[in-house]
Design a protein around this motif. Structure first.
Motif, PDB file in Angstrom:
ATOM      1  N   SER A 196       0.834  -1.198   0.000  1.00  0.00           N
ATOM      2  CA  SER A 196       0.000   0.000   0.000  1.00  0.00           C
ATOM      3  C   SER A 196       0.869   1.249   0.000  1.00  0.00           C
ATOM      4  CB  SER A 196      -0.944   0.023   1.209  1.00  0.00           C
ATOM      5  OG  SER A 196      -0.214   0.232   2.403  1.00  0.00           O
ATOM      6  N   MET A 197       0.273   2.348  -0.463  1.00  0.00           N
ATOM      7  CA  MET A 197       0.960   3.631  -0.505  1.00  0.00           C
ATOM      8  C   MET A 197      -0.019   4.742  -0.143  1.00  0.00           C
ATOM      9  SD  MET A 197       3.282   3.149  -3.959  1.00  0.00           S
ATOM     10  CE  MET A 197       1.928   2.358  -4.840  1.00  0.00           C
ATOM     11  N   ASP A 198       0.346   5.549   0.841  1.00  0.00           N
ATOM     12  CA  ASP A 198      -0.413   6.735   1.227  1.00  0.00           C
ATOM     13  C   ASP A 198       0.332   7.984   0.755  1.00  0.00           C
ATOM     14  OD1 ASP A 198      -2.283   5.189   2.439  1.00  0.00           O
ATOM     15  OD2 ASP A 198      -1.970   5.959   4.471  1.00  0.00           O
ATOM     16  N   SER A 199      -0.400   8.923   0.184  1.00  0.00           N
ATOM     17  CA  SER A 199       0.191  10.185  -0.239  1.00  0.00           C
ATOM     18  C   SER A 199      -0.611  11.335   0.348  1.00  0.00           C
ATOM     19  CB  SER A 199       0.206  10.289  -1.767  1.00  0.00           C
ATOM     20  OG  SER A 199       0.736  11.529  -2.188  1.00  0.00           O
ATOM     21  N   ASP A 200       0.011  12.123   1.227  1.00  0.00           N
ATOM     22  CA  ASP A 200      -0.582  13.325   1.839  1.00  0.00           C
ATOM     23  C   ASP A 200      -1.738  13.019   2.793  1.00  0.00           C
ATOM     24  OD1 ASP A 200       1.236  14.749   0.334  1.00  0.00           O
ATOM     25  OD2 ASP A 200      -0.192  15.212  -1.264  1.00  0.00           O
ATOM     26  N   VAL A 201      -1.957  11.754   3.141  1.00  0.00           N
ATOM     27  CA  VAL A 201      -3.052  11.403   4.051  1.00  0.00           C
ATOM     28  C   VAL A 201      -2.833  12.013   5.430  1.00  0.00           C
ATOM     29  CG1 VAL A 201      -4.215   9.502   5.246  1.00  0.00           C
ATOM     30  CG2 VAL A 201      -3.628   9.288   2.815  1.00  0.00           C
ATOM     31  N   GLU A 202      -1.579  12.038   5.902  1.00  0.00           N
ATOM     32  CA  GLU A 202      -1.266  12.563   7.230  1.00  0.00           C
ATOM     33  C   GLU A 202      -0.609  13.936   7.167  1.00  0.00           C
ATOM     34  OE1 GLU A 202      -0.192   9.027  10.089  1.00  0.00           O
ATOM     35  OE2 GLU A 202       0.774   8.683   8.146  1.00  0.00           O
ATOM     36  N   VAL A 206       3.708  14.035   2.865  1.00  0.00           N
ATOM     37  CA  VAL A 206       3.953  12.861   3.710  1.00  0.00           C
ATOM     38  C   VAL A 206       3.584  11.616   2.914  1.00  0.00           C
ATOM     39  CG1 VAL A 206       3.369  11.630   5.821  1.00  0.00           C
ATOM     40  CG2 VAL A 206       3.505  14.121   5.844  1.00  0.00           C
ATOM     41  N   ASP A 207       4.552  10.762   2.644  1.00  0.00           N
ATOM     42  CA  ASP A 207       4.343   9.553   1.852  1.00  0.00           C
ATOM     43  C   ASP A 207       4.715   8.325   2.677  1.00  0.00           C
ATOM     44  OD1 ASP A 207       3.628  11.028  -0.488  1.00  0.00           O
ATOM     45  OD2 ASP A 207       5.762  11.385  -0.868  1.00  0.00           O
ATOM     46  N   THR A 208       3.822   7.341   2.702  1.00  0.00           N
ATOM     47  CA  THR A 208       4.058   6.115   3.469  1.00  0.00           C
ATOM     48  C   THR A 208       3.853   4.901   2.576  1.00  0.00           C
ATOM     49  OG1 THR A 208       3.399   7.093   5.583  1.00  0.00           O
ATOM     50  CG2 THR A 208       3.275   4.705   5.407  1.00  0.00           C
ATOM     51  N   THR A 209       4.771   3.960   2.656  1.00  0.00           N
ATOM     52  CA  THR A 209       4.665   2.683   1.948  1.00  0.00           C
ATOM     53  C   THR A 209       4.635   1.557   2.971  1.00  0.00           C
ATOM     54  OG1 THR A 209       5.889   3.523   0.038  1.00  0.00           O
ATOM     55  CG2 THR A 209       5.731   1.133   0.274  1.00  0.00           C
ATOM     56  N   ARG A 210       3.682   0.644   2.826  1.00  0.00           N
ATOM     57  CA  ARG A 210       3.535  -0.492   3.745  1.00  0.00           C
ATOM     58  C   ARG A 210       3.530  -1.784   2.941  1.00  0.00           C
ATOM     59  NH1 ARG A 210      -1.084  -0.494   8.396  1.00  0.00           N
ATOM     60  NH2 ARG A 210       0.466   0.942   9.264  1.00  0.00           N
ATOM     61  N   ILE A 211       4.291  -2.767   3.400  1.00  0.00           N
ATOM     62  CA  ILE A 211       4.352  -4.089   2.782  1.00  0.00           C
ATOM     63  C   ILE A 211       4.024  -5.125   3.849  1.00  0.00           C
ATOM     64  CG2 ILE A 211       5.795  -5.764   1.555  1.00  0.00           C
ATOM     65  CD1 ILE A 211       7.582  -3.415   0.720  1.00  0.00           C
ATOM     66  N   MET A 212       3.159  -6.069   3.519  1.00  0.00           N
ATOM     67  CA  MET A 212       2.812  -7.079   4.510  1.00  0.00           C
ATOM     68  C   MET A 212       2.739  -8.457   3.879  1.00  0.00           C
ATOM     69  SD  MET A 212      -0.364  -8.717   4.536  1.00  0.00           S
ATOM     70  CE  MET A 212      -1.782  -8.666   3.447  1.00  0.00           C
ATOM     71  N   ALA A 213       2.969  -9.472   4.727  1.00  0.00           N
ATOM     72  CA  ALA A 213       2.818 -10.868   4.329  1.00  0.00           C
ATOM     73  C   ALA A 213       2.223 -11.637   5.497  1.00  0.00           C
ATOM     74  CB  ALA A 213       4.166 -11.473   3.930  1.00  0.00           C
ATOM     75  N   GLN A 214       1.243 -12.456   5.199  1.00  0.00           N
ATOM     76  CA  GLN A 214       0.613 -13.288   6.228  1.00  0.00           C
ATOM     77  C   GLN A 214       0.463 -14.702   5.679  1.00  0.00           C
ATOM     78  OE1 GLN A 214      -3.642 -12.711   7.264  1.00  0.00           O
ATOM     79  NE2 GLN A 214      -2.937 -12.418   9.360  1.00  0.00           N
ATOM     80  N   TYR A 215       0.774 -15.683   6.531  1.00  0.00           N
ATOM     81  CA  TYR A 215       0.681 -17.071   6.097  1.00  0.00           C
ATOM     82  C   TYR A 215       0.030 -17.910   7.193  1.00  0.00           C
ATOM     83  CZ  TYR A 215       1.967 -21.650   4.259  1.00  0.00           C
ATOM     84  OH  TYR A 215       1.923 -22.937   3.776  1.00  0.00           O
ATOM     85  N   LYS A 216      -0.981 -18.682   6.804  1.00  0.00           N
ATOM     86  CA  LYS A 216      -1.670 -19.568   7.733  1.00  0.00           C
ATOM     87  C   LYS A 216      -1.406 -21.007   7.327  1.00  0.00           C
ATOM     88  CE  LYS A 216      -5.415 -16.307   8.747  1.00  0.00           C
ATOM     89  NZ  LYS A 216      -6.882 -16.069   8.753  1.00  0.00           N
ATOM     90  N   TRP A 262       8.628   7.424  14.736  1.00  0.00           N
ATOM     91  CA  TRP A 262       8.439   8.677  15.473  1.00  0.00           C
ATOM     92  C   TRP A 262       9.386   9.764  14.957  1.00  0.00           C
ATOM     93  CZ3 TRP A 262      12.561  10.652  18.335  1.00  0.00           C
ATOM     94  CH2 TRP A 262      13.637   9.783  18.516  1.00  0.00           C
ATOM     95  N   GLU A 263      10.522   9.350  14.375  1.00  0.00           N
ATOM     96  CA  GLU A 263      11.472  10.329  13.873  1.00  0.00           C
ATOM     97  C   GLU A 263      10.918  11.125  12.692  1.00  0.00           C
ATOM     98  OE1 GLU A 263      15.128   8.371  13.028  1.00  0.00           O
ATOM     99  OE2 GLU A 263      15.728   8.251  15.130  1.00  0.00           O
ATOM    100  N   ALA A 264       9.942  10.542  11.969  1.00  0.00           N
ATOM    101  CA  ALA A 264       9.340  11.243  10.848  1.00  0.00           C
ATOM    102  C   ALA A 264       8.427  12.372  11.315  1.00  0.00           C
ATOM    103  CB  ALA A 264       8.565  10.276   9.966  1.00  0.00           C
ATOM    104  N   GLY A 265       8.042  12.341  12.594  1.00  0.00           N
ATOM    105  CA  GLY A 265       7.249  13.429  13.161  1.00  0.00           C
ATOM    106  C   GLY A 265       5.872  13.578  12.565  1.00  0.00           C
ATOM    107  N   VAL A 266       5.220  12.450  12.264  1.00  0.00           N
ATOM    108  CA  VAL A 266       3.921  12.500  11.594  1.00  0.00           C
ATOM    109  C   VAL A 266       2.760  12.364  12.571  1.00  0.00           C
ATOM    110  CG1 VAL A 266       2.442  11.395   9.883  1.00  0.00           C
ATOM    111  CG2 VAL A 266       4.888  11.621   9.460  1.00  0.00           C
ATOM    112  N   SER A 267       2.777  11.306  13.391  1.00  0.00           N
ATOM    113  CA  SER A 267       1.633  10.987  14.239  1.00  0.00           C
ATOM    114  C   SER A 267       1.935  11.239  15.710  1.00  0.00           C
ATOM    115  CB  SER A 267       1.230   9.516  14.047  1.00  0.00           C
ATOM    116  OG  SER A 267       0.209   9.152  14.950  1.00  0.00           O
ATOM    117  N   SER A 268       1.015  11.926  16.380  1.00  0.00           N
ATOM    118  CA  SER A 268       1.158  12.174  17.821  1.00  0.00           C
ATOM    119  C   SER A 268       0.845  10.933  18.650  1.00  0.00           C
ATOM    120  CB  SER A 268       0.225  13.319  18.242  1.00  0.00           C
ATOM    121  OG  SER A 268      -1.129  12.987  17.979  1.00  0.00           O
TER     122      SER A 268
END
Length: 317
Positions: A196-202, A206-216, A262-268
């Motif tokens: 996933s990719m967020d652009s200016d949401v926060e 501010v750009d955020t990239t998230r990668i996930m993997a789940q295995y059952k 926290w170093e990115a200073g985005v979310s309180s």
């Protein structure tokens, strides 16, 4: 007063329906909820030690669907309720609340909803709504207002979501897509992958990239998530891994997080740089679960060490 009357009406409706669900030929309505109360022993590095009774985002809501011509309409109205601390006007807070339509083209919804990036965590976060919730170590855990979202139908295991967030005349941001959240998932068998990719949401730039993997695999569930955020050139990233083993009515959980988001200073909401959580769940019934957990945390640049041990009860309806 209107909200209170609506809540009372919803509860009455639930009492009238033995299953909590009301169904007509073309309609389906469900009044639902989850109460998650814990007794917690909190030990902070600064010397503050105390016992707390916490509500942990207990909630109730109404969701349903019905025929809309050749399409299907659907909706959800959900609120958080604090059964431990707050009362009067602070007792109820809005959560996901939206309406939409779906068909062969996919689905479109509008209102207030978790972004595709937040949804991408799936069930990798084994300690959601508790102290070990990833919202305390990662940003991008956004429930967005004024959201318009399109989800594709499943295509050979693939599914995509695109959310647009209008700025609504906030300074120079007044377009339909002043902020966007996009997610792509692929699922086959017990494997689930996502990006996933967020652009200016926060915030702007501010750009955020998230990668996930789940295995059952049989009684085991494994989860891994990596995230990177750039806030006007200031970077922060983190990684989370979790494992869950289920046996009969019992589930054993382990989760480890290391993050400098926290170093990115985005979310309180971000408080910790790392967390390790272990837990045990025991089902007492179909909708009732007893659990206990321990979360060890390191806070901020000074790496102050905090811990919280709790026992709790989840009751769903």
């Amino acid at each position: 007063m209107k909200l209170r009357n609506f809540a009372l009406s919803s509860i009455a409706l639930a009492c009238m329906a033995t299953t909590g669900t009301v169904a007509a030929e073309d309609e389906w309505v469900d009044v639902y909820g989850k109460i998650m109360l814990t007794l917690d022993k909190v030990d902070e590095d600064n010397g503050d030690d105390q016992w707390e009774v916490n509500s942990n985002a207990s909630r109730f809501g109404v969701k349903g669907k019905g025929a809309a011509g050749n399409l299907e309409a659907f909706y959800q109205l959900e609120w958080e309720v604090d059964i431990a601390d707050e009362s009067k006007e602070k007792n109820i807070k809005s959560r996901n609340q939206f309406v939409g339509v779906r068909g062969g083209f996919g689905e479109i919804l509008g209102g207030r909803s978790d972004t595709p990036t937040k949804k991408l965590q799936k069930k990798i976060d084994l300690f959601g709504d508790l102290q070990g919730d990833i919202k305390h170590t990662f940003n991008a855990e956004v429930r967005a207002s004024n959201i318009v979202q399109y989800s594709t139908p499943k295509m050979g295991g693939f599914k995509a979501k695109l959310a647009l967030l209008p700025g609504e005349d906030t300074g120079s941001n007044d377009g339909l897509a002043d902020a966007t959240s996009i997610a792509l998932e692929y699922k086959t068998g017990g494997l689930n992958l996502g990006l996933s990719m967020d652009s200016d949401v926060e915030g702007e730039n501010v750009d955020t990239t998230r990668i996930m993997a789940q295995y059952k695999m049989d009684a085991w569930q494994f989860g891994l998530m990596y995230q990177d955020t750039d806030n006007n050139g200031t970077d922060g990233d983190g990684i989370m891994a979790s494992v869950k083993y289920s046996s009969g009515d019992n589930a054993f959980k382990l989760q480890v997080i290391d993050s400098d988001a926290w170093e990115a200073g985005v979310s309180s909401k971000i408080k910790y740089t790392s967390q390790t959580s272990i837990g045990w769940d025991h089902k007492l019934g179909k909708k009732t679960t007893f659990f206990t957990y321990l979360t060890l945390s390191e806070e901020g640049a000074n790496e102050d060490e905090d811990s919280i041990f709790g026992i709790g009860l989840v009751q769903k309806f």
